[in-house]
Design a protein around this motif. Structure first.
Motif, PDB file in Angstrom:
ATOM      1  N   VAL A  10       0.903  -1.221  -0.027  1.00 18.72           N
ATOM      2  CA  VAL A  10      -0.081   0.066   0.366  1.00 18.72           C
ATOM      3  C   VAL A  10       0.922   1.258   0.101  1.00 18.72           C
ATOM      4  N   THR A  11       0.485   2.440  -0.735  1.00 17.32           N
ATOM      5  CA  THR A  11       1.367   3.417  -0.851  1.00 17.32           C
ATOM      6  C   THR A  11       0.591   4.570  -0.327  1.00 17.32           C
ATOM      7  N   PHE A  12       1.310   5.678   0.138  1.00 13.66           N
ATOM      8  CA  PHE A  12       0.927   6.825   0.475  1.00 13.66           C
ATOM      9  C   PHE A  12       1.850   8.017   0.493  1.00 13.66           C
ATOM     10  N   GLU A  13       1.161   9.240   0.781  1.00 12.76           N
ATOM     11  CA  GLU A  13       2.265  10.520   0.380  1.00 12.76           C
ATOM     12  C   GLU A  13       1.908  11.261   1.758  1.00 12.76           C
ATOM     13  N   ALA A  14       3.126  11.726   2.247  1.00 10.17           N
ATOM     14  CA  ALA A  14       2.783  12.391   3.634  1.00 10.17           C
ATOM     15  C   ALA A  14       4.107  13.154   3.762  1.00 10.17           C
ATOM     16  N   ALA A  25      10.344  21.494   6.347  1.00 17.35           N
ATOM     17  CA  ALA A  25       9.071  20.312   6.038  1.00 17.35           C
ATOM     18  C   ALA A  25       9.434  19.797   4.769  1.00 17.35           C
ATOM     19  N   HIS A  26       9.276  18.706   4.398  1.00 18.31           N
ATOM     20  CA  HIS A  26       9.448  18.143   3.152  1.00 18.31           C
ATOM     21  C   HIS A  26       8.403  16.738   3.127  1.00 18.31           C
ATOM     22  N   GLY A  27       8.202  16.356   1.774  1.00 15.80           N
ATOM     23  CA  GLY A  27       7.295  15.101   1.770  1.00 15.80           C
ATOM     24  C   GLY A  27       8.058  13.754   1.018  1.00 15.80           C
ATOM     25  N   HIS A  28       7.562  12.815   1.479  1.00 23.91           N
ATOM     26  CA  HIS A  28       7.979  11.254   0.867  1.00 23.91           C
ATOM     27  C   HIS A  28       6.622  10.614   0.187  1.00 23.91           C
ATOM     28  N   SER A  29       7.099   9.728  -0.675  1.00 31.53           N
ATOM     29  CA  SER A  29       6.299   8.647  -1.181  1.00 31.53           C
ATOM     30  C   SER A  29       6.594   7.374  -0.466  1.00 31.53           C
ATOM     31  N   TYR A  30       5.708   7.097   0.371  1.00 37.49           N
ATOM     32  CA  TYR A  30       5.930   5.656   1.172  1.00 37.49           C
ATOM     33  C   TYR A  30       5.449   4.381   0.719  1.00 37.49           C
ATOM     34  N   ILE A  55      -7.130  -3.797   5.480  1.00 37.77           N
ATOM     35  CA  ILE A  55      -6.796  -3.303   6.777  1.00 37.77           C
ATOM     36  C   ILE A  55      -5.651  -2.218   6.790  1.00 37.77           C
ATOM     37  N   VAL A  56      -4.658  -2.816   6.041  1.00 37.54           N
ATOM     38  CA  VAL A  56      -3.072  -1.803   5.931  1.00 37.54           C
ATOM     39  C   VAL A  56      -3.953  -0.457   5.318  1.00 37.54           C
ATOM     40  N   LYS A  57      -4.806  -0.434   4.377  1.00 34.07           N
ATOM     41  CA  LYS A  57      -5.199   0.746   3.491  1.00 34.07           C
ATOM     42  C   LYS A  57      -5.944   1.675   4.660  1.00 34.07           C
ATOM     43  N   SER A  58      -6.791   1.030   5.264  1.00 29.65           N
ATOM     44  CA  SER A  58      -7.499   1.547   6.471  1.00 29.65           C
ATOM     45  C   SER A  58      -6.537   2.523   7.433  1.00 29.65           C
ATOM     46  N   VAL A  59      -5.446   1.730   7.880  1.00 30.12           N
ATOM     47  CA  VAL A  59      -4.544   2.466   8.903  1.00 30.12           C
ATOM     48  C   VAL A  59      -3.688   3.529   8.029  1.00 30.12           C
ATOM     49  N   VAL A  60      -3.430   3.148   6.896  1.00 31.71           N
ATOM     50  CA  VAL A  60      -2.363   4.227   5.995  1.00 31.71           C
ATOM     51  C   VAL A  60      -3.142   5.438   5.852  1.00 31.71           C
ATOM     52  N   ALA A  61      -4.467   5.347   5.539  1.00 30.10           N
ATOM     53  CA  ALA A  61      -5.355   6.399   5.198  1.00 30.10           C
ATOM     54  C   ALA A  61      -5.428   7.548   6.402  1.00 30.10           C
ATOM     55  N   GLN A  62      -5.010   7.071   7.628  1.00 35.13           N
ATOM     56  CA  GLN A  62      -4.843   8.082   8.576  1.00 35.13           C
ATOM     57  C   GLN A  62      -3.556   8.798   8.551  1.00 35.13           C
ATOM     58  N   ASP A  64      -2.211   9.417   5.120  1.00 31.31           N
ATOM     59  CA  ASP A  64      -2.039   9.797   3.959  1.00 31.31           C
ATOM     60  C   ASP A  64      -2.366  11.267   3.418  1.00 31.31           C
ATOM     61  N   HIS A  65      -1.391  11.827   2.793  1.00 34.29           N
ATOM     62  CA  HIS A  65      -1.470  13.475   2.712  1.00 34.29           C
ATOM     63  C   HIS A  65      -1.723  14.476   3.754  1.00 34.29           C
ATOM     64  N   ARG A  66      -1.022  13.873   4.858  1.00 29.79           N
ATOM     65  CA  ARG A  66      -0.995  14.690   6.040  1.00 29.79           C
ATOM     66  C   ARG A  66       0.458  14.852   6.503  1.00 29.79           C
TER      67      ARG A  66
END
Length: 117
Positions: A10-14, A25-30, A55-62, A64-66
């Motif tokens: 699962v990927t996310f940006e933060a 402050a800077h961002g990463h792709s995880y 399950i992983v996506k629901s946790v990562v959503a917390q 993502d883009h934060r």
């Protein structure tokens, strides 16, 4: 006998800032990958790949883009990985009591951290 499954990552940006390393402050792709182990159930699976990934996506959503500093104190990759582990582990055990989180790998760009049980 226990079997290990590895659902699709699962990927996310933060974003974050780390005063001790990079105060700007800077961002990463995880990318988050998990390995789950357990006995086979009556369907011949440890757990449905899609259910574990959800399950992983629901946790990562917390996250993502934060701004991670708003959620995790001093959000190093190691601390983010541990934060994810704690929440994925609880949700996985709730949904699949016989399954266990064996490892969680967090890639921050080209760098990786792995938490193992």
């Amino acid at each position: 006998m226990r079997v290990i499954i590895t659902p699709k990552p699962v990927t996310f940006e933060a974003g974050h800032s780390l005063p001790q390393f990079c105060p700007t402050a800077h961002g990463h792709s995880y990318k988050v990958s998990v390995r789950v182990s357990g006995p086979l159930d009556e369907h011949g699976t440890v757990a449905d790949f899609r259910a574990v990934r959800a399950i992983v996506k629901s946790v990562v959503a917390q996250l993502d883009h934060r701004m991670l500093n708003d959620i995790i104190e001093n959000p190093t990759a190691e601390r983010v990985a541990l934060w994810l582990w704690d929440r994925v582990d609880v949700e996985l055990r709730r949904a699949h009591p016989a399954a266990a989180l064996l490892s969680l790998r967090l890639a921050e760009g080209e760098h990786e951290v792995e938490v193992v049980s």
